[in-house]
Design an enzyme around this catalytic site. Structure first.
Site, PDB file in Angstrom:
ATOM      1  N   GLY A   1       2.455  -6.750   6.718  1.00  0.00           N
ATOM      2  CA  GLY A   1       1.581  -7.435   5.776  1.00  0.00           C
ATOM      3  C   GLY A   1       0.471  -8.171   6.491  1.00  0.00           C
TER       4      GLY A   1
ATOM      5  CD  GLU B   1       5.369  -2.182  11.554  1.00  0.00           C
ATOM      6  OE1 GLU B   1       5.113  -1.879  10.366  1.00  0.00           O
ATOM      7  OE2 GLU B   1       6.105  -1.505  12.276  1.00  0.00           O
TER       8      GLU B   1
ATOM      9  CB  CYS C   1      -3.130  -2.216   8.365  1.00  0.00           C
ATOM     10  SG  CYS C   1      -1.743  -1.150   8.810  1.00  0.00           S
TER      11      CYS C   1
ATOM     12  CG  ASN D   1      -0.355  -0.250   2.497  1.00  0.00           C
ATOM     13  OD1 ASN D   1       0.811  -0.630   2.605  1.00  0.00           O
ATOM     14  ND2 ASN D   1      -1.115  -0.041   3.564  1.00  0.00           N
TER      15      ASN D   1
END
Length: 496
Positions: free
Chosen positions: A239, A261, A304, A163
């Site tokens: 991810g 993360e 996220c 992203n």
């Protein structure tokens, strides 16, 4: 006559290294045209990159903090000087709107390198007060001094998400280098091209050969080989939770350090007092609408930390639904290079199909599609319309799973306790939000949330906060000075 599409190479040991086998196409999500061909890495090329990083480690880890800081500052300068060339490439391979690509990709990466140029010279030693100790069979008694010192971990494998490719990579590489580590980076397969060019940027800035290396691949082979390599001391991964679990299993067998993360399913709890007297949207509710709307308006929900679940007291539920519906319908969907566009494409056809599958599943489970839910009539491109799903129950799939697209689900609640229970009722715990006219009340609710981050009346970020998640949203924290800690080992030094 159109110019041929560029074929990129791995960046290993300070030079371009053509792949032994093949390249794969990197596709523009808006045009469905090939942007460039990225190199496929096999285990041999991963090994070559790791060996280059290991050979460079000794010199770089002994380089003075001031010199490391100077190199990081020059990396930021070179990024600025090359941004005019990098931004179009970054925009075309990510599908981000031109506003996001130009203002929140390269500039944020620059900020991170500058931040850790300062971080390189932060004190790395914690002195401990001398302690008198009695004689033992081990040693004579006396006054014993000690210090706790941060030391570099070694060779760090950085595996990043699609992203925000260069921002995410900068957030890992900059603190790792500041601490004296060397790096092998493996960007996401969908958009690795700008990350590959970061090797050239660092060489121009004076980073010694081998300190930073980049290998790419279209599938899992390169990443798996990197995680399993015996000369990798740490894996830093951003991810999905599923991939994070696989990395944890592999890394755990060799006791490699990890920073994971992972996914999120952010809840935005709108407390009753967020609505002004007379049933009108007050300032607090407007802040909530803006924050929740960012799931649609910011990089098509491929974030996220997005507040993808909005939890609203039943008395105000329909008011919030109507206001969000109006917000979603006001957003322009289209070509990301058009300045009027707010919602661009998703990263790939596969991700678009995945998002559409979640929406169809919600409809089948009895939820109400308030707006969106249908594929926009835009070709080419992998577009999904801003979608609001109401009458969602906490057990529905769309309320439990990370969608990673422009989809918001609305869930009613009757009591504050119930809202907290719903917010905590997923496997995730990355970023939640509380909206209330009473900041003290919001603070108390935040304390009950099993989440690594909580925003009170805002979706804004603070760059120095520790970032990471509870539960299946990950392990470890980075950001600010916490990023220096996570890329280091503590060594106790004792003397008499």
């Amino acid at each position: 006559m159109t110019s041929p599409v560029k074929r990129y190479a791995h960046w290993i040991g300070g030079q371009w290294r053509q792949p032994a086998e093949a390249h794969y196409a990197v596709v523009n999500p808006a045009t469905e045209q090939t942007v460039g061909h990225a190199p496929e890495a096999g285990p041999a090329e991963v090994d070559e990159a790791v060996r280059a990083a290991r050979e460079a480690y000794g010199q770089w880890s002994r380089t003075s903090p001031a010199k490391r800081a100077a190199v990081l500052e020059r990396i930021a300068d070179v990024l600025v000087s090359r941004s005019a060339d990098l931004v179009p490439l970054l925009q075309s391979e990510t599908g981000a709107t031109i506003r996001v690509a130009s203002s929140m990709q390269i500039p944020t990466a620059v900020d991170r390198f500058r931040r850790y140029a300062r971080g390189a010279v932060e004190p790395d030693t914690v002195p401990l007060a001398p302690q008198p100790v009695r004689a033992t069979p081990l040693a004579a008694g006396g006054l014993v001094g000690a210090a706790a010192v941060r030391r570099p971990v070694g060779v760090v494998g950085c595996i990043t998400s699609y992203n925000f490719p260069i921002v995410n990579l900068a957030g890992k590489v900059a603190p790792a280098l500041a601490m004296g580590n060397t790096v092998v980076a493996k960007p996401a397969p969908q958009d690795p091209l700008t990350c590959l060019l970061l090797g050239e940027v660092m060489k121009e800035a004076g980073l010694p050969d081998g300190v930073f290396n980049v290998i790419t691949g279209s599938g899992a082979t390169a990443g798996e080989a990197l995680v399993a390599h015996p000369d990798i001391d740490m894996i830093s991964f951003t991810g999905s939770t599923a991939v994070g679990k696989a990395i944890a299993r592999s890394a755990g067998g060799a006791m490699k350090r990890t920073l994971l993360e992972l996914g999120g399913k952010g809840a935005a709890i709108v407390l009753q007092d967020a609505v002004a007297e007379g049933g009108r949207p007050g300032r607090t509710l407007k802040a909530a609408i803006s924050a929740v709307g960012s799931t649609w308006a910011f990089h098509s929900g491929q974030i996220c930390t997005a507040p993808t679940r909005v939890l609203v007291h039943r008395d105000q539920y329909e008011l919030v639904i109507t206001t969000l519906e109006q917000y979603a319908q006001s957003l322009t969907i289209g070509d990301p290079v058009d300045n009027s566009t707010v919602v661009g494409p998703l990263i790939s056809a596969a991700q678009r199909d995945r998002v559409e599958g979640f929406i169809a599943g919600a409809r089948d489970q009895g939820a109400r599609i308030v707006t969106g839910g249908e594929r926009p009539d835009l070709k080419p491109g992998y577009y999904a319309a801003p979608t609001l799903i109401a009458d969602v129950t906490p057990d529905m799939t769309v309320a439990q799973e990370e969608i990673f697209g422009p989809v918001v689900v609305a869930i009613p609640y009757d009591t504050e306790d119930e809202a907290v229970e719903i917010a905590n009722g997923t496997a995730y715990g990355l970023y939640d939000y509380v909206f209330s006219a009473d900041a003290g009340r919001a603070w108390a609710v935040a304390a009950r949330l099993r989440s690594g981050n909580v925003g009170i009346n805002t979706a804004q970020r603070h760059p120095e906060t520790p970032f990471g998640g509870f539960k299946e949203s990950g392990i470890g924290r980075d950001g600010g000075s916490f990023g220096l800690s996570v890329y280091s080992e503590l060594q106790a030094v004792v003397w008499s």
